[in-house]
Scaffold this active site. Structure first.
Site, PDB file in Angstrom:
ATOM      1  N   GLU A 247       0.716  -1.118   0.010  1.00 38.15           N
ATOM      2  CA  GLU A 247      -0.080  -0.064  -0.015  1.00 38.15           C
ATOM      3  C   GLU A 247       1.039   1.244  -0.026  1.00 38.15           C
ATOM      4  O   GLU A 247       1.884   1.400   0.440  1.00 38.15           O
ATOM      5  CB  GLU A 247      -0.916  -0.262   1.141  1.00 38.15           C
ATOM      6  CG  GLU A 247      -1.952  -1.174   1.171  1.00 38.15           C
ATOM      7  CD  GLU A 247      -2.883  -1.228  -0.026  1.00 38.15           C
ATOM      8  OE1 GLU A 247      -2.945  -0.459  -0.608  1.00 38.15           O
ATOM      9  OE2 GLU A 247      -3.524  -2.075   0.081  1.00 38.15           O
TER      10      GLU A 247
ATOM     11  N   PHE B 124       1.591   5.657   0.270  1.00 38.80           N
ATOM     12  CA  PHE B 124       1.773   6.662   1.265  1.00 38.80           C
ATOM     13  C   PHE B 124       0.367   7.106   1.631  1.00 38.80           C
ATOM     14  O   PHE B 124      -0.034   7.222   2.757  1.00 38.80           O
ATOM     15  CB  PHE B 124       2.799   7.675   1.121  1.00 38.80           C
ATOM     16  CG  PHE B 124       2.956   8.437   2.179  1.00 38.80           C
ATOM     17  CD1 PHE B 124       3.846   8.492   3.170  1.00 38.80           C
ATOM     18  CD2 PHE B 124       2.090   9.930   2.206  1.00 38.80           C
ATOM     19  CE1 PHE B 124       4.101   9.479   4.123  1.00 38.80           C
ATOM     20  CE2 PHE B 124       2.258  10.470   3.488  1.00 38.80           C
ATOM     21  CZ  PHE B 124       3.393  10.454   4.072  1.00 38.80           C
ATOM     22  N   ASN B 125      -0.491   7.451   0.707  1.00 42.86           N
ATOM     23  CA  ASN B 125      -1.866   8.318   0.786  1.00 42.86           C
ATOM     24  C   ASN B 125      -2.618   7.413   1.272  1.00 42.86           C
ATOM     25  O   ASN B 125      -3.799   7.575   2.076  1.00 42.86           O
ATOM     26  CB  ASN B 125      -1.990   9.002  -0.445  1.00 42.86           C
ATOM     27  CG  ASN B 125      -1.425  10.137  -0.536  1.00 42.86           C
ATOM     28  OD1 ASN B 125      -1.264  11.012   0.065  1.00 42.86           O
ATOM     29  ND2 ASN B 125      -0.290  10.012  -1.762  1.00 42.86           N
TER      30      ASN B 125
ATOM     31  N   HIS C 209      -1.463  17.973 -10.867  1.00 44.29           N
ATOM     32  CA  HIS C 209      -1.078  16.784 -10.655  1.00 44.29           C
ATOM     33  C   HIS C 209      -1.200  15.757 -11.770  1.00 44.29           C
ATOM     34  O   HIS C 209      -2.493  15.218 -12.034  1.00 44.29           O
ATOM     35  CB  HIS C 209      -1.784  16.151  -9.153  1.00 44.29           C
ATOM     36  CG  HIS C 209      -1.200  14.875  -9.040  1.00 44.29           C
ATOM     37  ND1 HIS C 209      -2.175  13.626  -8.613  1.00 44.29           N
ATOM     38  CD2 HIS C 209       0.092  14.265  -9.031  1.00 44.29           C
ATOM     39  CE1 HIS C 209      -1.309  12.658  -8.583  1.00 44.29           C
ATOM     40  NE2 HIS C 209      -0.081  12.716  -8.753  1.00 44.29           N
TER      41      HIS C 209
ATOM     42  N   ARG D 289      -0.173  12.232 -12.820  1.00 49.31           N
ATOM     43  CA  ARG D 289      -0.045  10.667 -12.447  1.00 49.31           C
ATOM     44  C   ARG D 289       0.266  10.029 -13.756  1.00 49.31           C
ATOM     45  O   ARG D 289      -0.555  10.057 -14.934  1.00 49.31           O
ATOM     46  CB  ARG D 289      -1.051  10.006 -11.788  1.00 49.31           C
ATOM     47  CG  ARG D 289      -0.683   8.599 -11.292  1.00 49.31           C
ATOM     48  CD  ARG D 289       0.105   8.658 -10.010  1.00 49.31           C
ATOM     49  NE  ARG D 289       0.225   7.433  -9.426  1.00 49.31           N
ATOM     50  CZ  ARG D 289      -0.579   6.880  -8.429  1.00 49.31           C
ATOM     51  NH1 ARG D 289      -1.500   7.642  -7.992  1.00 49.31           N
ATOM     52  NH2 ARG D 289      -0.416   5.819  -8.034  1.00 49.31           N
TER      53      ARG D 289
ATOM     54  N   ASP E 215       5.140  18.994  -2.538  1.00 50.66           N
ATOM     55  CA  ASP E 215       4.413  18.799  -3.883  1.00 50.66           C
ATOM     56  C   ASP E 215       2.867  19.266  -3.687  1.00 50.66           C
ATOM     57  O   ASP E 215       2.504  20.227  -4.365  1.00 50.66           O
ATOM     58  CB  ASP E 215       4.451  17.822  -4.519  1.00 50.66           C
ATOM     59  CG  ASP E 215       5.612  17.752  -5.733  1.00 50.66           C
ATOM     60  OD1 ASP E 215       6.357  18.803  -5.792  1.00 50.66           O
ATOM     61  OD2 ASP E 215       6.159  16.755  -6.206  1.00 50.66           O
TER      62      ASP E 215
ATOM     63  N   THR F 155      -5.095   8.711  -5.365  1.00 52.36           N
ATOM     64  CA  THR F 155      -5.241   9.220  -3.898  1.00 52.36           C
ATOM     65  C   THR F 155      -4.505  10.415  -3.714  1.00 52.36           C
ATOM     66  O   THR F 155      -4.780  11.186  -2.640  1.00 52.36           O
ATOM     67  CB  THR F 155      -4.933   8.115  -2.964  1.00 52.36           C
ATOM     68  OG1 THR F 155      -3.667   7.661  -3.346  1.00 52.36           O
ATOM     69  CG2 THR F 155      -5.914   7.084  -3.060  1.00 52.36           C
ATOM     70  N   PHE F 156      -3.240  10.654  -4.458  1.00 49.34           N
ATOM     71  CA  PHE F 156      -2.511  11.930  -4.078  1.00 49.34           C
ATOM     72  C   PHE F 156      -3.215  13.279  -4.612  1.00 49.34           C
ATOM     73  O   PHE F 156      -3.110  14.101  -3.673  1.00 49.34           O
ATOM     74  CB  PHE F 156      -1.288  11.619  -5.161  1.00 49.34           C
ATOM     75  CG  PHE F 156      -0.207  12.889  -4.968  1.00 49.34           C
ATOM     76  CD1 PHE F 156       0.893  12.407  -4.057  1.00 49.34           C
ATOM     77  CD2 PHE F 156      -0.421  13.800  -5.575  1.00 49.34           C
ATOM     78  CE1 PHE F 156       1.789  13.453  -3.907  1.00 49.34           C
ATOM     79  CE2 PHE F 156       0.679  14.984  -5.401  1.00 49.34           C
ATOM     80  CZ  PHE F 156       1.830  14.642  -4.533  1.00 49.34           C
TER      81      PHE F 156
END
Length: 438
Positions: A65, A67-68, A302, A304, A380, A397-398
């Protein structure tokens, strides 16, 4: 969206492959990362007594999993502590699990695990909601033994009988699991730390809200319980007051906020005072009203790429269409600078820079040494959170954490909830809007 669908979605999202990690000497850390796994400062730490009325809960999640998602599991566990303490049977403290190396932490110059929570978050702010302590502080006070592990696994058929029901069931531990019984103790990979062992192991099937496990915890005689695979437990009241209280308490560490503010000032002449983004030092007193005029004079995006190019290629645009969408947003908002947070390859960023006035917070060896890859990602997010207008990536999720930060600051929804569309969408949908509940 119906609750059942939301539960099912989170169960799917939370599935990942458990992977092994090597233990490495942590003397390779840099300035902020050097000796990071050490006791908290006197200002951060609460005083904990060793009476029989005190209980301690620590948790872990699937190694794969990110970080977020781990931040989201913290919210679930924080509210589990809130519910346990409302029972007034024991005084529960959440022991913060050291951060392991994440998939997206790609720098190899410095060892980046195990790291304490003070590396990324303000411990005093967390303590304003529930009692928390770093694991190293627990070890220093009580020793390295974990009294009991409760290892959670999902039910094979979550909709057995046609309904999703919150439930927990103790089972015999499978023959192959991540903990081995050796010399009277259970040993395994405990956050990359040495000399950690557990006295007892119980395995359970669990599904539903985190509160489903409260009786199992309250009836245990263990002082420290490690709740492993805690991502299997969901939010009790997603989007409600308790959720947002825990989310609001997750204040970024001061050294990361300071660096983000330094960058904003240097490249965008952006400050909190002139941008109407001043936040109260105590998150409990921060209740801003939505204002049209907030944020620095720049657009934040952002984008991704990497894993999304394989797993979600239908959700992200080509580089050419990304340029088109950003140019349109610049014109619409009368802006002429773009801050880009991305995991794209340097060659892809260079393509975008040729066509757009792009600024990035570059991952240099010096910055990795100071802040780590996780800290750079937070910087960021901090810079994106303070832009006049933000565009995120669908299902990231970021991006979702940036939406939340901007909600907490008080941006108008139309300046926040925007996302890049793939090349084939003529009418791009907006991301879900989650309003802060105080």
């Amino acid at each position: 969206m119906p609750c059942v669908n939301y539960y099912w979605l989170l169960l799917i999202v939370s599935t990942a492959i458990i992977c092994g990690q090597q233990l490495v000497d942590d003397n390779q850390h840099g300035q902020h990362l050097s000796s990071e796994f050490s006791p908290s400062s006197a200002a951060d730490a609460l005083q904990f007594s060793s009476t029989n009325m005190n209980r301690y809960l620590m948790y872990d999640v699937n190694d794969g999993e990110g970080f977020n998602l781990r931040r989201d599991v913290y919210i679930r566990m924080a509210n589990l502590i809130v519910q346990l303490n409302r029972r007034q049977q024991y005084q529960w403290t959440l022991v913060l699990p050291p951060w392991k190396k994440m998939y997206h932490w790609r720098s190899t110059h410095y060892q980046q695990f195990p790291l304490p929570w003070k590396t990324f978050f303000d411990i005093q702010s967390l303590n304003k909601l529930i009692p928390v302590m770093e694991y190293q502080d627990y070890i220093n006070q009580f020793g390295s033994t974990i009294d009991e592990i409760i290892y959670l696994q999902p039910f094979p058929d979550p909709f057995q009988g046609g309904n999703f029901v919150d439930k927990v069931e103790q089972i015999q531990c499978p023959a192959i699991h991540k903990y081995q019984f050796l010399d009277g103790h259970y040993v395994g990979y405990f956050f990359g730390l040495n000399n950690i062992a557990a006295q007892k192991l119980r395995c359970m099937l669990a599904q539903g809200a985190a509160s489903v496990i409260t009786s199992q915890l309250a009836n245990s005689n263990a002082r420290l319980i490690l709740l492993d695979r805690a991502e299997n437990l969901l939010h009790d009241a997603f989007g409600q007051v308790d959720y947002w209280n825990a989310r609001r308490s997750l204040v970024f560490a001061k050294h990361l906020r300071d660096e983000g503010n330094r960058y904003r000032l240097e490249f965008f002449n952006s400050t909190d005072d002139q941008d109407n983004t001043v936040r109260h030092s105590d998150w409990r007193l921060q209740k801003p009203k939505k204002k049209q005029k907030r944020g620095g004079n720049y657009l934040a995006v952002h984008l991704r790429r990497r894993d999304f190019l394989q797993g979600r290629k239908n959700d992200i645009p080509s580089l050419g269409d990304t340029v088109t969408q950003i140019k349109k947003a610049l014109k619409k908002n009368a802006l002429d600078k773009v801050f880009l947070a991305t995991d794209a390859e340097k060659s892809e960023i260079d393509v975008l820079k040729v066509q757009l006035p792009i600024y990035t917070y570059e991952t240099t060896p010096e910055r990795v040494q100071l802040f780590g890859d996780g800290g750079i990602a937070i910087i960021d997010q901090w810079i994106c959170s303070h832009a006049k207008y933000f565009i995120g990536t669908k299902e990231s999720t970021f991006s979702f954490r940036i939406y939340e930060e901007r909600e907490l600051i008080g941006f108008k929804s139309k300046m926040t909830y925007n996302q890049l569309c793939n090349d084939h969408e003529s009418n791009c949908e907006k991301p879900s809007r989650w309003k802060v509940v105080y």
